[in-house]
Design an enzyme around this catalytic site. Structure first.
Site: not given
Length: 273
Positions: A49-50, A88, A118, A120, A187
């Site tokens: 999602d970056s 993501d 993925k 978080e 991270e």
């Protein structure tokens, strides 16, 4: 994509099995051409999602939508053959409930053909990770600095600098490991803590701003390629300096257009007499 090419892809199980064997190589990818270039060299490509910040100029990843992730996931799948593709889940698409997470993840897998998602989160997301894994959806975890929480954490900063933070990171990593994640991104975590976590977990750790002792490493490809000049995070190494080269090429193109030296005769279609 043929059935044969699909079988050549590395799977989440293959990635998990690399712990203790050799370092795992990963980069982000958002487009078909970049995926084609990176695919032969990595174990898995992350459609992160970056992309909201890298491609769309957003200040954070919070504004990224599920539709954006699916569109770019499809592009990366078209440009890759052998690497495991992970996509993501964006902010707001999985935090409400494990059922919402399943619906979002199932849609991503169905509409892209990727191998895993993925998400978080630490201990608070462990039940969701277990729910997904038990229903056939491989999950790459993400602990430590979590960009989707930027509005509550007050910005991007390394974590693990006091006992409270260390305890939380270790608790989060163990919870996601126990929940069945095939690997866990660590991270922005101070080196000794990331090193300790790597030795404690069953799952391989994928470091970004963490430790060389992690079981693998990941970088945002645009950072690795030196496409940004404004800011270089401490954990980034430029393996190329493409930004100046692109700017120089654009300058030369503009000069030749203005001078009418481009296009030349060799760049045009002529009528045969």
């Amino acid at each position: 994509m043929s059935v044969q090419s699909a079988r050549r892809r590395l799977s989440p199980a293959n990635i998990e099995a690399l712990k203790g064997e050799r370092p795992i190589v990963s980069l982000t990818a958002y487009t078909t051409p970049i995926a084609r270039l990176l695919d032969p060299h990595v174990d898995f490509l992350l459609v992160g999602d970056s992309l909201g910040m890298v491609l769309y100029g957003l200040d954070t990843t919070v504004g990224v939508t599920l539709e954006m992730m699916i569109a770019h996931g499809q592009a990366v799948m078209r440009g890759s053959e052998r690497s495991c593709i992970v996509i993501d889940l964006p902010f707001g698409s999985y935090q409400e409930s494990k059922e919402q997470a399943f619906r979002s993840a199932a849609r991503v897998l169905k509409e892209t053909g990727c191998s895993a998602v993925k998400l978080e989160g630490g201990a608070e997301m462990a039940e969701t990770v277990e729910f997904l894994v038990s229903r056939g959806i491989p999950v790459l975890g993400h602990v430590g600095l979590m960009p989707q929480l930027v509005n509550t954490t007050g910005g991007y900063r390394s974590v693990g600098r006091n006992e409270k933070e260390v305890a939380k990171i270790r608790r989060d990593a163990k919870a996601i490991d126990d929940a069945g994640a095939f690997a866990i991104v660590v991270e922005g975590t101070v080196e000794p803590v990331a090193r300790e976590i790597t030795g404690e977990l069953r799952s391989p750790t994928i470091g970004i701003g963490a430790s060389p002792a992690c079981d693998g490493q990941i970088l945002v490809s645009d950072d690795m390629l030196g496409l940004f000049n404004d800011f270089k995070p401490r954990f980034v190494k430029h393996f190329a300096e493409l930004a100046p080269a692109i700017s120089k090429a654009a300058e030369e193109y503009a000069n030749e257009v203005k001078a009418r030296t481009f296009p030349g005769v060799e760049h045009t279609f002529q009528v045969k007499r």
